[in-house]
Design a protein around this motif. Structure first.
Motif, PDB file in Angstrom:
ATOM      1  N   ASP A 218       4.910  42.996 -87.933  1.00 54.50           N
ATOM      2  CA  ASP A 218       5.304  41.585 -87.936  1.00 54.50           C
ATOM      3  C   ASP A 218       6.543  41.308 -87.101  1.00 54.50           C
ATOM      4  O   ASP A 218       6.818  40.144 -86.789  1.00 54.50           O
TER       5      ASP A 218
ATOM      6  N   LYS B 264       1.905  47.103 -94.291  1.00 59.44           N
ATOM      7  CA  LYS B 264       1.554  46.014 -93.371  1.00 59.44           C
ATOM      8  C   LYS B 264       0.595  46.479 -92.277  1.00 59.44           C
ATOM      9  O   LYS B 264      -0.004  45.656 -91.597  1.00 59.44           O
TER      10      LYS B 264
ATOM     11  N   ASP C  25       6.425  48.184 -88.781  1.00 58.48           N
ATOM     12  CA  ASP C  25       6.208  46.830 -89.278  1.00 58.48           C
ATOM     13  C   ASP C  25       5.667  45.999 -88.119  1.00 58.48           C
ATOM     14  O   ASP C  25       6.429  45.643 -87.213  1.00 58.48           O
TER      15      ASP C  25
ATOM     16  N   ASN D  67       3.370  52.232 -93.718  1.00 62.64           N
ATOM     17  CA  ASN D  67       3.829  50.865 -93.967  1.00 62.64           C
ATOM     18  C   ASN D  67       2.606  50.040 -94.363  1.00 62.64           C
ATOM     19  O   ASN D  67       1.685  49.894 -93.555  1.00 62.64           O
TER      20      ASN D  67
END
Length: 229
Positions: free
Chosen positions: A197, A31, A195, A29
């Motif tokens: 976030d 991120k 992720d 990912n």
């Protein structure tokens, strides 16, 4: 709250546990780029110093919440983590979900509360009928056993959790989604395919091997026990 020394995870601890090995690059990912500075033989490598630095950021709020008498579940249903989560939560005297996350627990608490009350009632009836084996007693016993398997470590929750800790994002998407929706703070291990976030405090670490999923929850347990006292 200051970080107590024995809560700390050193970068050496994370490498010994294999927490720095991420997934294959194709499952990466983007991120997670700030936490994966290198790639080795097609595998992203997590920076162990970031794992060590992030751990107190997750543990200190948990210890503070325990000191204020707040409650929260520790969630880990994947087979590598299930027994570790249960033993760590019991030592910390926290709620836990290590077999199945009951959908709707944070988002539909009134229904969940009714279900937990029903479990208490069924167990009370089973105790009253103890010693009188008949078809009704057997049915009640089976229902009670099934109910115990589902709520397990969350059966004594009296209100919405104040904070939640999860091990694997891909294994616990419903738990994370239902906790973040009402604004419940969450912490979790964040592997290279995750992720970061969607969680308040991600701890960059491999969430697959048994060693990282044991070491980090155990440190969390120490922090919670210290905070509770």
């Amino acid at each position: 709250m200051g970080t107590t020394t024995y809560w700390n995870i050193r970068s050496e601890d994370t490498t010994e546990a294999g927490a720095h090995f991420g997934h294959q690059a194709r499952r990466w990912n983007p991120k997670m780029a700030p936490h994966t500075p290198t790639e080795r033989k097609g595998i992203h490598i997590i920076d162990p110093t970031q794992t060590a630095r992030s751990s107190p950021e997750a543990r200190d709020p948990a210890a503070g919440a325990a000191g204020k008498g707040k409650q929260f579940p520790i969630v880990g249903t994947k087979y590598q983590a299930a027994d570790v989560i249960r033993s760590a939560a019991i030592r910390a005297q926290r709620h836990y979900a290590n077999e199945k996350w009951l959908g709707g627990m944070p988002t539909n608490w009134s229904t969940m509360e009714t279900r937990l009350h029903r479990l208490e009632d069924s167990e009370g009836k089973a105790q009253q009928l103890n010693g009188f084996p008949d078809r009704g007693t057997a049915t009640s016993g089976r229902q009670s056993a099934q109910s115990r398997r589902d709520p397990a470590g969350t059966r004594y929750m009296k209100s919405l959790p104040d904070i939640a800790t999860t091990v694997d994002q891909r294994e616990e998407p419903t738990a994370i989604r239902e906790c973040t929706a009402p604004g419940i703070p969450t912490t979790r291990l964040a592997d290279t395919d995750c992720d970061p976030d969607i969680t308040d405090i991600p701890i960059p670490a491999n969430d697959d091997p048994r060693a990282p999923t044991r070491r980090i929850p155990n440190k969390l347990t120490l922090a919670i026990r210290e905070g509770r006292h």
